[in-house]
Write a protein that holds these residues in place. Structure first.
Motif, mmCIF file in Angstrom:
data_model
loop_
_atom_site.group_PDB
_atom_site.id
_atom_site.type_symbol
_atom_site.label_atom_id
_atom_site.label_comp_id
_atom_site.label_asym_id
_atom_site.label_seq_id
_atom_site.Cartn_x
_atom_site.Cartn_y
_atom_site.Cartn_z
ATOM 1 N N MET A 1 9.353 80.225 43.367
ATOM 2 C CA MET A 1 10.302 79.962 44.450
ATOM 3 C C MET A 1 10.916 81.290 44.917
ATOM 4 O O MET A 1 11.168 82.169 44.107
ATOM 5 C CB MET A 1 11.409 79.020 43.977
ATOM 6 N N PHE A 2 11.154 81.386 46.201
ATOM 7 C CA PHE A 2 11.666 82.629 46.783
ATOM 8 C C PHE A 2 13.033 82.341 47.425
ATOM 9 O O PHE A 2 13.117 81.591 48.405
ATOM 10 C CB PHE A 2 10.669 83.165 47.821
ATOM 11 N N GLU A 3 14.053 82.934 46.836
ATOM 12 C CA GLU A 3 15.422 82.621 47.278
ATOM 13 C C GLU A 3 15.756 83.277 48.618
ATOM 14 O O GLU A 3 15.392 84.438 48.863
ATOM 15 C CB GLU A 3 16.418 83.105 46.217
ATOM 16 N N VAL A 4 16.443 82.531 49.459
ATOM 17 C CA VAL A 4 16.916 83.055 50.745
ATOM 18 C C VAL A 4 18.288 83.711 50.503
ATOM 19 O O VAL A 4 19.209 83.047 50.042
ATOM 20 C CB VAL A 4 17.066 81.915 51.777
ATOM 21 N N VAL A 5 18.384 85.030 50.798
ATOM 22 C CA VAL A 5 19.672 85.703 50.585
ATOM 23 C C VAL A 5 20.421 85.937 51.897
ATOM 24 O O VAL A 5 21.621 86.203 51.887
ATOM 25 C CB VAL A 5 19.526 87.024 49.801
ATOM 26 N N SER A 6 19.738 85.852 53.017
ATOM 27 C CA SER A 6 20.478 85.838 54.285
ATOM 28 C C SER A 6 19.607 85.184 55.358
ATOM 29 O O SER A 6 18.372 85.185 55.271
ATOM 30 C CB SER A 6 20.941 87.236 54.705
ATOM 31 N N ASN A 7 20.273 84.615 56.330
ATOM 32 C CA ASN A 7 19.574 83.886 57.389
ATOM 33 C C ASN A 7 20.435 83.986 58.638
ATOM 34 O O ASN A 7 21.463 83.330 58.766
ATOM 35 C CB ASN A 7 19.388 82.420 56.967
ATOM 36 N N GLU A 8 20.006 84.866 59.527
ATOM 37 C CA GLU A 8 20.843 85.236 60.675
ATOM 38 C C GLU A 8 20.126 84.857 61.972
ATOM 39 O O GLU A 8 18.909 85.045 62.079
ATOM 40 C CB GLU A 8 20.978 86.763 60.599
ATOM 41 N N ILE A 9 20.871 84.343 62.934
ATOM 42 C CA ILE A 9 20.261 84.021 64.234
ATOM 43 C C ILE A 9 20.353 85.266 65.124
ATOM 44 O O ILE A 9 21.448 85.751 65.405
ATOM 45 C CB ILE A 9 20.991 82.840 64.909
ATOM 46 N N LEU A 10 19.180 85.777 65.550
ATOM 47 C CA LEU A 10 19.171 86.985 66.397
ATOM 48 C C LEU A 10 19.186 86.630 67.875
ATOM 49 O O LEU A 10 19.729 87.347 68.705
ATOM 50 C CB LEU A 10 17.919 87.812 66.131
ATOM 51 N N ALA A 11 18.496 85.574 68.211
ATOM 52 C CA ALA A 11 18.394 85.115 69.606
ATOM 53 C C ALA A 11 18.009 83.651 69.550
ATOM 54 O O ALA A 11 17.805 83.102 68.459
ATOM 55 C CB ALA A 11 17.335 85.927 70.349
ATOM 56 N N GLU A 12 17.908 83.044 70.725
ATOM 57 C CA GLU A 12 17.558 81.632 70.753
ATOM 58 C C GLU A 12 16.250 81.397 69.986
ATOM 59 O O GLU A 12 15.222 82.008 70.291
ATOM 60 C CB GLU A 12 17.388 81.198 72.213
ATOM 61 N N ASN A 13 16.321 80.542 68.976
ATOM 62 C CA ASN A 13 15.147 80.183 68.156
ATOM 63 C C ASN A 13 14.557 81.341 67.360
ATOM 64 O O ASN A 13 13.426 81.257 66.899
ATOM 65 C CB ASN A 13 14.024 79.573 69.012
ATOM 66 N N LEU A 14 15.276 82.419 67.227
ATOM 67 C CA LEU A 14 14.753 83.537 66.447
ATOM 68 C C LEU A 14 15.700 83.876 65.295
ATOM 69 O O LEU A 14 16.864 84.203 65.516
ATOM 70 C CB LEU A 14 14.552 84.775 67.328
ATOM 71 N N HIS A 15 15.176 83.777 64.084
ATOM 72 C CA HIS A 15 15.984 84.057 62.890
ATOM 73 C C HIS A 15 15.473 85.296 62.163
ATOM 74 O O HIS A 15 14.275 85.569 62.147
ATOM 75 C CB HIS A 15 15.912 82.871 61.917
ATOM 76 N N LYS A 16 16.416 85.991 61.540
ATOM 77 C CA LYS A 16 16.084 87.089 60.629
ATOM 78 C C LYS A 16 16.429 86.582 59.235
ATOM 79 O O LYS A 16 17.601 86.301 58.958
ATOM 80 C CB LYS A 16 16.919 88.321 60.995
ATOM 81 N N MET A 17 15.410 86.439 58.398
ATOM 82 C CA MET A 17 15.626 85.864 57.076
ATOM 83 C C MET A 17 15.251 86.884 56.008
ATOM 84 O O MET A 17 14.185 87.499 56.083
ATOM 85 C CB MET A 17 14.773 84.594 56.933
ATOM 86 N N VAL A 18 16.129 87.055 55.037
ATOM 87 C CA VAL A 18 15.842 87.962 53.920
ATOM 88 C C VAL A 18 15.605 87.126 52.671
ATOM 89 O O VAL A 18 16.404 86.245 52.335
ATOM 90 C CB VAL A 18 16.996 88.971 53.705
ATOM 91 N N LEU A 19 14.469 87.407 52.009
ATOM 92 C CA LEU A 19 14.065 86.640 50.824
ATOM 93 C C LEU A 19 13.927 87.566 49.624
ATOM 94 O O LEU A 19 13.528 88.723 49.774
ATOM 95 C CB LEU A 19 12.680 86.019 51.044
ATOM 96 N N ARG A 134 12.115 87.395 78.912
ATOM 97 C CA ARG A 134 12.402 86.662 80.150
ATOM 98 C C ARG A 134 13.804 86.988 80.672
ATOM 99 O O ARG A 134 14.033 87.144 81.847
ATOM 100 C CB ARG A 134 12.293 85.161 79.888
ATOM 101 N N SER A 135 14.777 87.063 79.752
ATOM 102 C CA SER A 135 16.141 87.429 80.131
ATOM 103 C C SER A 135 16.761 88.144 78.943
ATOM 104 O O SER A 135 16.122 88.296 77.894
ATOM 105 C CB SER A 135 16.958 86.169 80.463
ATOM 106 N N SER A 136 18.020 88.555 79.087
ATOM 107 C CA SER A 136 18.700 89.299 78.012
ATOM 108 C C SER A 136 18.710 88.506 76.705
ATOM 109 O O SER A 136 18.709 89.084 75.618
ATOM 110 C CB SER A 136 20.125 89.639 78.438
ATOM 111 N N ARG A 137 18.681 87.172 76.798
ATOM 112 C CA ARG A 137 18.729 86.345 75.583
ATOM 113 C C ARG A 137 17.477 86.508 74.737
ATOM 114 O O ARG A 137 17.450 86.155 73.573
ATOM 115 C CB ARG A 137 18.887 84.866 75.967
ATOM 116 N N TYR A 138 16.408 86.995 75.335
ATOM 117 C CA TYR A 138 15.142 87.113 74.611
ATOM 118 C C TYR A 138 14.810 88.564 74.237
ATOM 119 O O TYR A 138 13.721 88.839 73.748
ATOM 120 C CB TYR A 138 14.001 86.516 75.447
ATOM 121 N N VAL A 139 15.744 89.459 74.467
ATOM 122 C CA VAL A 139 15.526 90.859 74.079
ATOM 123 C C VAL A 139 16.168 91.056 72.710
ATOM 124 O O VAL A 139 17.369 90.840 72.548
ATOM 125 C CB VAL A 139 16.137 91.824 75.122
ATOM 126 N N ILE A 140 15.370 91.428 71.746
ATOM 127 C CA ILE A 140 15.867 91.498 70.367
ATOM 128 C C ILE A 140 15.677 92.895 69.778
ATOM 129 O O ILE A 140 14.839 93.664 70.242
ATOM 130 C CB ILE A 140 15.152 90.464 69.467
#
Ligand code: FES
Length: 274
Positions: A1-19, A134-140
């Motif tokens: 099992m791989f533990e999730v230590v952070s889970n951040e929303i960067l943009a719409e439907n885009l997550h940054k997850m640290v395992l 497409r717009s600023s919301r999708y620039v990451i």
């Protein structure tokens, strides 16, 4: 099992997850990916290793939640865990000091671009990074990529951030200017974008590398799901790539394969939403 230590929303439907994944964190190289399966019976999802911290024993994944399986993965809370994370898979990026390099990212492809830019910067390249959406919301990852690049150029289709248009606009200006023309180009994003970049750099003979995102199932060269035509050869992106010489890739064939299962995917989404 791989533990999730952070889970951040960067943009719409885009997550940054640290395992927590110490062995992968120690072994991974830029350009490689992992196959992630949330639980037994769930779909296997290929995800680029965005970054790794060997000391902390963690890897960072950028996950675009566009399907039923990826939505379930990003819903895993901090302290929760992922059952399977297999890797690192795929070939590492060939990194050298070209001098002047352009790195082009479209949409979520920008997340795949990040480890490449980091490795190219560490090798001493002078990097111009061009990212768009497409717009600023999708620039990451603008801040993170800006810190690694000599120049950061942003484009959006609606003009809400940076210049209005597509990433190919500033790239074309660079290629046309002998004082700014890149010696190599890395491009990651939607297939039409990568195809357009390849067409722009072919005639001036600029080495161009793309990272492909075909359908993957096992990630180990067994199923053939990720096959792509590269020059006269059929390659498996999971073991021969995912990076290839852009001037040899059959982008139209890749596009056809990516849309082959649209009907089945829609049915699965509908079933999951019920
Ligand atoms: Fe099966 Fe590449 S994902 S051969």
């Amino acid at each position: 099992m791989f533990e999730v230590v952070s889970n951040e929303i960067l943009a719409e439907n885009l997550h940054k997850m640290v395992l927590v994944a110490p062995r992968i964190a120690r072994a991974r190289k830029a350009g490689q990916f992992v196959m992630v399966r949330l639980a037994q019976g769930e779909e296997r999802i290929p995800l680029t290793i965005g970054d790794a911290d060997p000391e902390a024993g963690t890897i960072t994944l950028f996950i675009q939640a566009i399907g039923a399986s990826t939505r379930k993965i990003v819903d895993t809370p901090v302290g929760g865990s992922i059952r399977d994370v297999a890797g690192p898979l795929g070939k590492e990026t060939h990194i050298t000091n070209w001098g002047r390099v352009a790195c082009v990212g479209g949409g979520v492809g920008t997340a795949v671009l990040f480890p490449l830019v980091k490795a190219l910067a560490e090798a001493g390249n002078e990097i111009t990074t061009i990212i768009g959406g497409r717009s600023s919301r999708y620039v990451i990852l603008a801040e993170e990529l800006g810190a690694l690049s000599k120049n950061l150029l942003i484009t959006t289709e609606d003009g809400s951030l940076g210049s209005k248009g597509f990433v190919t606009g500033p790239l074309g200006e660079m290629i046309a200017d002998p004082a700014r023309a890149p010696k190599a180009v890395f491009a990651v994003g939607p297939v039409p974008m990568m195809k357009a970049v390849a067409n722009m750099t072919r005639e001036p003979g600029i080495e161009t590398i793309v990272s492909l995102n075909p359908i993957m199932i096992d990630g180990t060269g067994m199923c053939g799901g990720c096959r792509v035509q590269v020059g006269s050869e059929t390659k498996f992106a999971c073991v021969d790539g995912p990076e290839f010489d852009a001037h040899l890739v059959d982008f139209d064939g890749l596009s056809d394969r990516l849309t082959s299962y649209r009907k089945e995917e829609a049915l699965r989404h509908a079933a999951t939403d019920c």
